[in-house]
Design a protein around this motif. Structure first.
Motif, mmCIF file in Angstrom:
data_model
loop_
_atom_site.group_PDB
_atom_site.id
_atom_site.type_symbol
_atom_site.label_atom_id
_atom_site.label_comp_id
_atom_site.label_asym_id
_atom_site.label_seq_id
_atom_site.Cartn_x
_atom_site.Cartn_y
_atom_site.Cartn_z
ATOM 1 N N SER A 25 0.865 -1.182 0.000
ATOM 2 C CA SER A 25 0.000 0.000 0.000
ATOM 3 C C SER A 25 0.897 1.227 0.000
ATOM 4 O O SER A 25 1.990 1.216 0.562
ATOM 5 C CB SER A 25 -0.947 0.006 1.208
ATOM 6 O OG SER A 25 -0.228 -0.070 2.410
ATOM 7 N N ASP A 27 2.220 2.482 -2.757
ATOM 8 C CA ASP A 27 3.062 2.425 -3.950
ATOM 9 C C ASP A 27 2.474 1.358 -4.859
ATOM 10 O O ASP A 27 1.531 0.650 -4.503
ATOM 11 C CB ASP A 27 4.515 2.106 -3.596
ATOM 12 C CG ASP A 27 5.507 2.503 -4.702
ATOM 13 O OD1 ASP A 27 6.729 2.436 -4.439
ATOM 14 O OD2 ASP A 27 5.078 2.880 -5.817
ATOM 15 N N SER A 28 3.046 1.254 -6.057
ATOM 16 C CA SER A 28 2.576 0.263 -7.010
ATOM 17 C C SER A 28 3.666 -0.764 -7.273
ATOM 18 O O SER A 28 4.841 -0.405 -7.449
ATOM 19 C CB SER A 28 2.190 0.936 -8.330
ATOM 20 O OG SER A 28 1.971 -0.029 -9.335
ATOM 21 N N SER A 30 4.087 -2.107 -9.887
ATOM 22 C CA SER A 30 4.530 -1.815 -11.258
ATOM 23 C C SER A 30 5.384 -0.562 -11.355
ATOM 24 O O SER A 30 5.710 -0.130 -12.465
ATOM 25 C CB SER A 30 3.312 -1.660 -12.178
ATOM 26 O OG SER A 30 2.530 -2.826 -12.170
ATOM 27 N N SER A 31 5.708 0.051 -10.236
ATOM 28 C CA SER A 31 6.570 1.235 -10.255
ATOM 29 C C SER A 31 7.856 0.935 -11.007
ATOM 30 O O SER A 31 8.429 -0.142 -10.866
ATOM 31 C CB SER A 31 6.905 1.653 -8.825
ATOM 32 O OG SER A 31 7.951 2.612 -8.808
ATOM 33 N N THR A 77 -0.137 -7.806 -10.299
ATOM 34 C CA THR A 77 -0.553 -6.411 -10.439
ATOM 35 C C THR A 77 -2.017 -6.201 -10.049
ATOM 36 O O THR A 77 -2.378 -5.130 -9.571
ATOM 37 C CB THR A 77 -0.330 -5.929 -11.878
ATOM 38 O OG1 THR A 77 -1.062 -6.781 -12.774
ATOM 39 C CG2 THR A 77 1.144 -5.961 -12.244
ATOM 40 N N SER A 78 -2.841 -7.219 -10.214
ATOM 41 C CA SER A 78 -4.268 -7.064 -9.899
ATOM 42 C C SER A 78 -4.489 -6.876 -8.401
ATOM 43 O O SER A 78 -5.445 -6.239 -7.971
ATOM 44 C CB SER A 78 -5.055 -8.272 -10.398
ATOM 45 O OG SER A 78 -4.678 -9.431 -9.685
ATOM 46 N N ASN A 80 -1.784 -5.832 -6.383
ATOM 47 C CA ASN A 80 -0.679 -4.980 -5.944
ATOM 48 C C ASN A 80 0.147 -5.669 -4.854
ATOM 49 O O ASN A 80 0.325 -5.152 -3.739
ATOM 50 C CB ASN A 80 -1.170 -3.612 -5.443
ATOM 51 C CG ASN A 80 -0.061 -2.564 -5.503
ATOM 52 O OD1 ASN A 80 0.803 -2.590 -6.385
ATOM 53 N ND2 ASN A 80 -0.086 -1.646 -4.558
ATOM 54 N N ARG A 101 10.946 -2.949 0.014
ATOM 55 C CA ARG A 101 10.974 -2.054 -1.147
ATOM 56 C C ARG A 101 12.349 -1.411 -1.195
ATOM 57 O O ARG A 101 12.819 -0.855 -0.199
ATOM 58 C CB ARG A 101 9.899 -0.991 -0.978
ATOM 59 C CG ARG A 101 9.874 0.114 -2.019
ATOM 60 C CD ARG A 101 8.769 1.089 -1.641
ATOM 61 N NE ARG A 101 8.643 2.230 -2.535
ATOM 62 C CZ ARG A 101 9.296 3.376 -2.373
ATOM 63 N NH1 ARG A 101 10.142 3.536 -1.372
ATOM 64 N NH2 ARG A 101 9.100 4.368 -3.232
#
Lengths: 120, 107
Positions: A25, A27-28, A30-31, A77-78, A80, A101
Motif C-alpha cells: 500500500s 506504492d505500485s 509496477s513502479s 498487479t491485480s 498490488n 521495497r
C-alpha cells in the motif's frame, strides 16, 4: 507512506514449498523506480538477500545464486502484491523472512517479518 | 560477491558512552554503504546511507564515515533506545550484501 504487509504460514514441512505474500500500500508493484525484494534473517547467516522482481517496461527477476534452482518471485498487479516461493525446504531454511521495497540500493521499507520454521 | 565483515560481533557498553562500530568490505564499494538499526521483533530501519548521510529523522548522535573498504558508525553518546543490532550493507557491487551485524548491549 509505503506499507508492506506479509502473510503466509509459519510452519512448513521439510521437502515442501514455503510460500509468502507481500501486499503493498502506498506504492505500485509496477513502479519503474523501485524493486521488490525478499530477504531472510537467521542467527547463523544474518541478513541474506534472496531475490527481487521489478518492472521496467517488462518484468524482471534476480535471484541469489545459492537459491536459483528452487526460488520463484512473482508480482501480481491485480492485487498490488508480490510473492515468494521456495521449494524443497530443509531446516536450514528456517528464518525470519522479510519483504522490502528498494530504491537506489537502499532498503527503505520493510514488511513486519514472518518467522518460518521448517519442521515435521 | 562482496563480503561484508562487521566487528565486533557484540559490544557491551553503558549509556552515555561513545560507541564505534566497524564494517569492512572485501572489495571497494566507494561510498555506497548503508547502516541499519534493528530492535528485537522489528525489521531493520535505515540509519545512514552514502556512508555518511543520516536518513530523515535520525538523531545527530549517529554519524558514519569511510569509503572504499573501511567504514565506521559512531554513536556519540549512547541512549537507552540505541541498544540494538546494527547492520551494514553495500550497494555498489551486485548483488547487494549485508554484514553479519553488531549487537550493542547493556554492560
Amino acid at each position: 507512506q509505503v506499507h508492506l504487509q506479509q502473510s503466509g504460514p509459519g510452519l512448513v514441512k521439510p521437502s515442501q514449498t514455503l510460500s509468502l505474500t507481500c501486499a503493498i500500500s502506498g506504492d505500485s508493484v509496477s513502479s519503474n523506480t523501485v524493486t521488490w525484494n525478499w530477504i531472510r534473517q537467521s542467527p547463523s547467516r544474518g541478513l541474506e538477500w534472496l531475490g527481487r522482481t521489478y518492472y521496467r517496461s517488462t518484468w524482471s527477476v534476480d535471484y541469489a545464486e545459492s537459491l536459483k534452482s528452487r526460488i520463484l518471485i512473482v508480482a501480481d498487479t491485480s492485487k498490488n502484491q508480490f510473492s515468494l516461493q521456495l521449494n524443497s525446504v530443509t531446516p536450514e531454511d528456517t528464518a525470519v523472512y522479510y519483504c522490502a521495497r528498494v530504491a537506489g540500493g537502499l532498503f527503505h521499507s520493510w514488511g513486519q517479518g514472518t518467522l518460518v520454521t521448517v519442521s515435521s | 560477491e562482496t563480503l561484508m565483515t562487521q566487528s565486533p560481533v557484540t559490544l557491551s557498553v553503558s549509556p552515555g558512552e561513545r560507541v564505534t562500530l566497524s564494517c569492512r568490505a572485501s572489495q571497494g564499494v566507494t561510498s555506497n554503504l548503508v547502516w541499519y538499526q534493528q530492535k528485537p521483533g522489528q525489521a531493520p530501519r535505515l540509519l545512514i546511507y552514502d556512508a555518511s548521510t543520516r536518513a530523515t529523522g535520525i538523531p545527530a548522535r549517529f554519524s558514519g564515515s569511510g569509503s572504499g573498504t573501511e567504514f565506521t558508525l559512531t554513536i556519540s553518546s549512547l541512549q537507552s533506545e540505541d541498544f540494538a543490532l546494527y547492520h551494514c550493507q553495500q550497494y555498489n557491487n551486485w548483488p547487494w550484501t549485508f554484514g553479519q551485524g553488531t549487537k550493542v548491549e547493556v554492560k
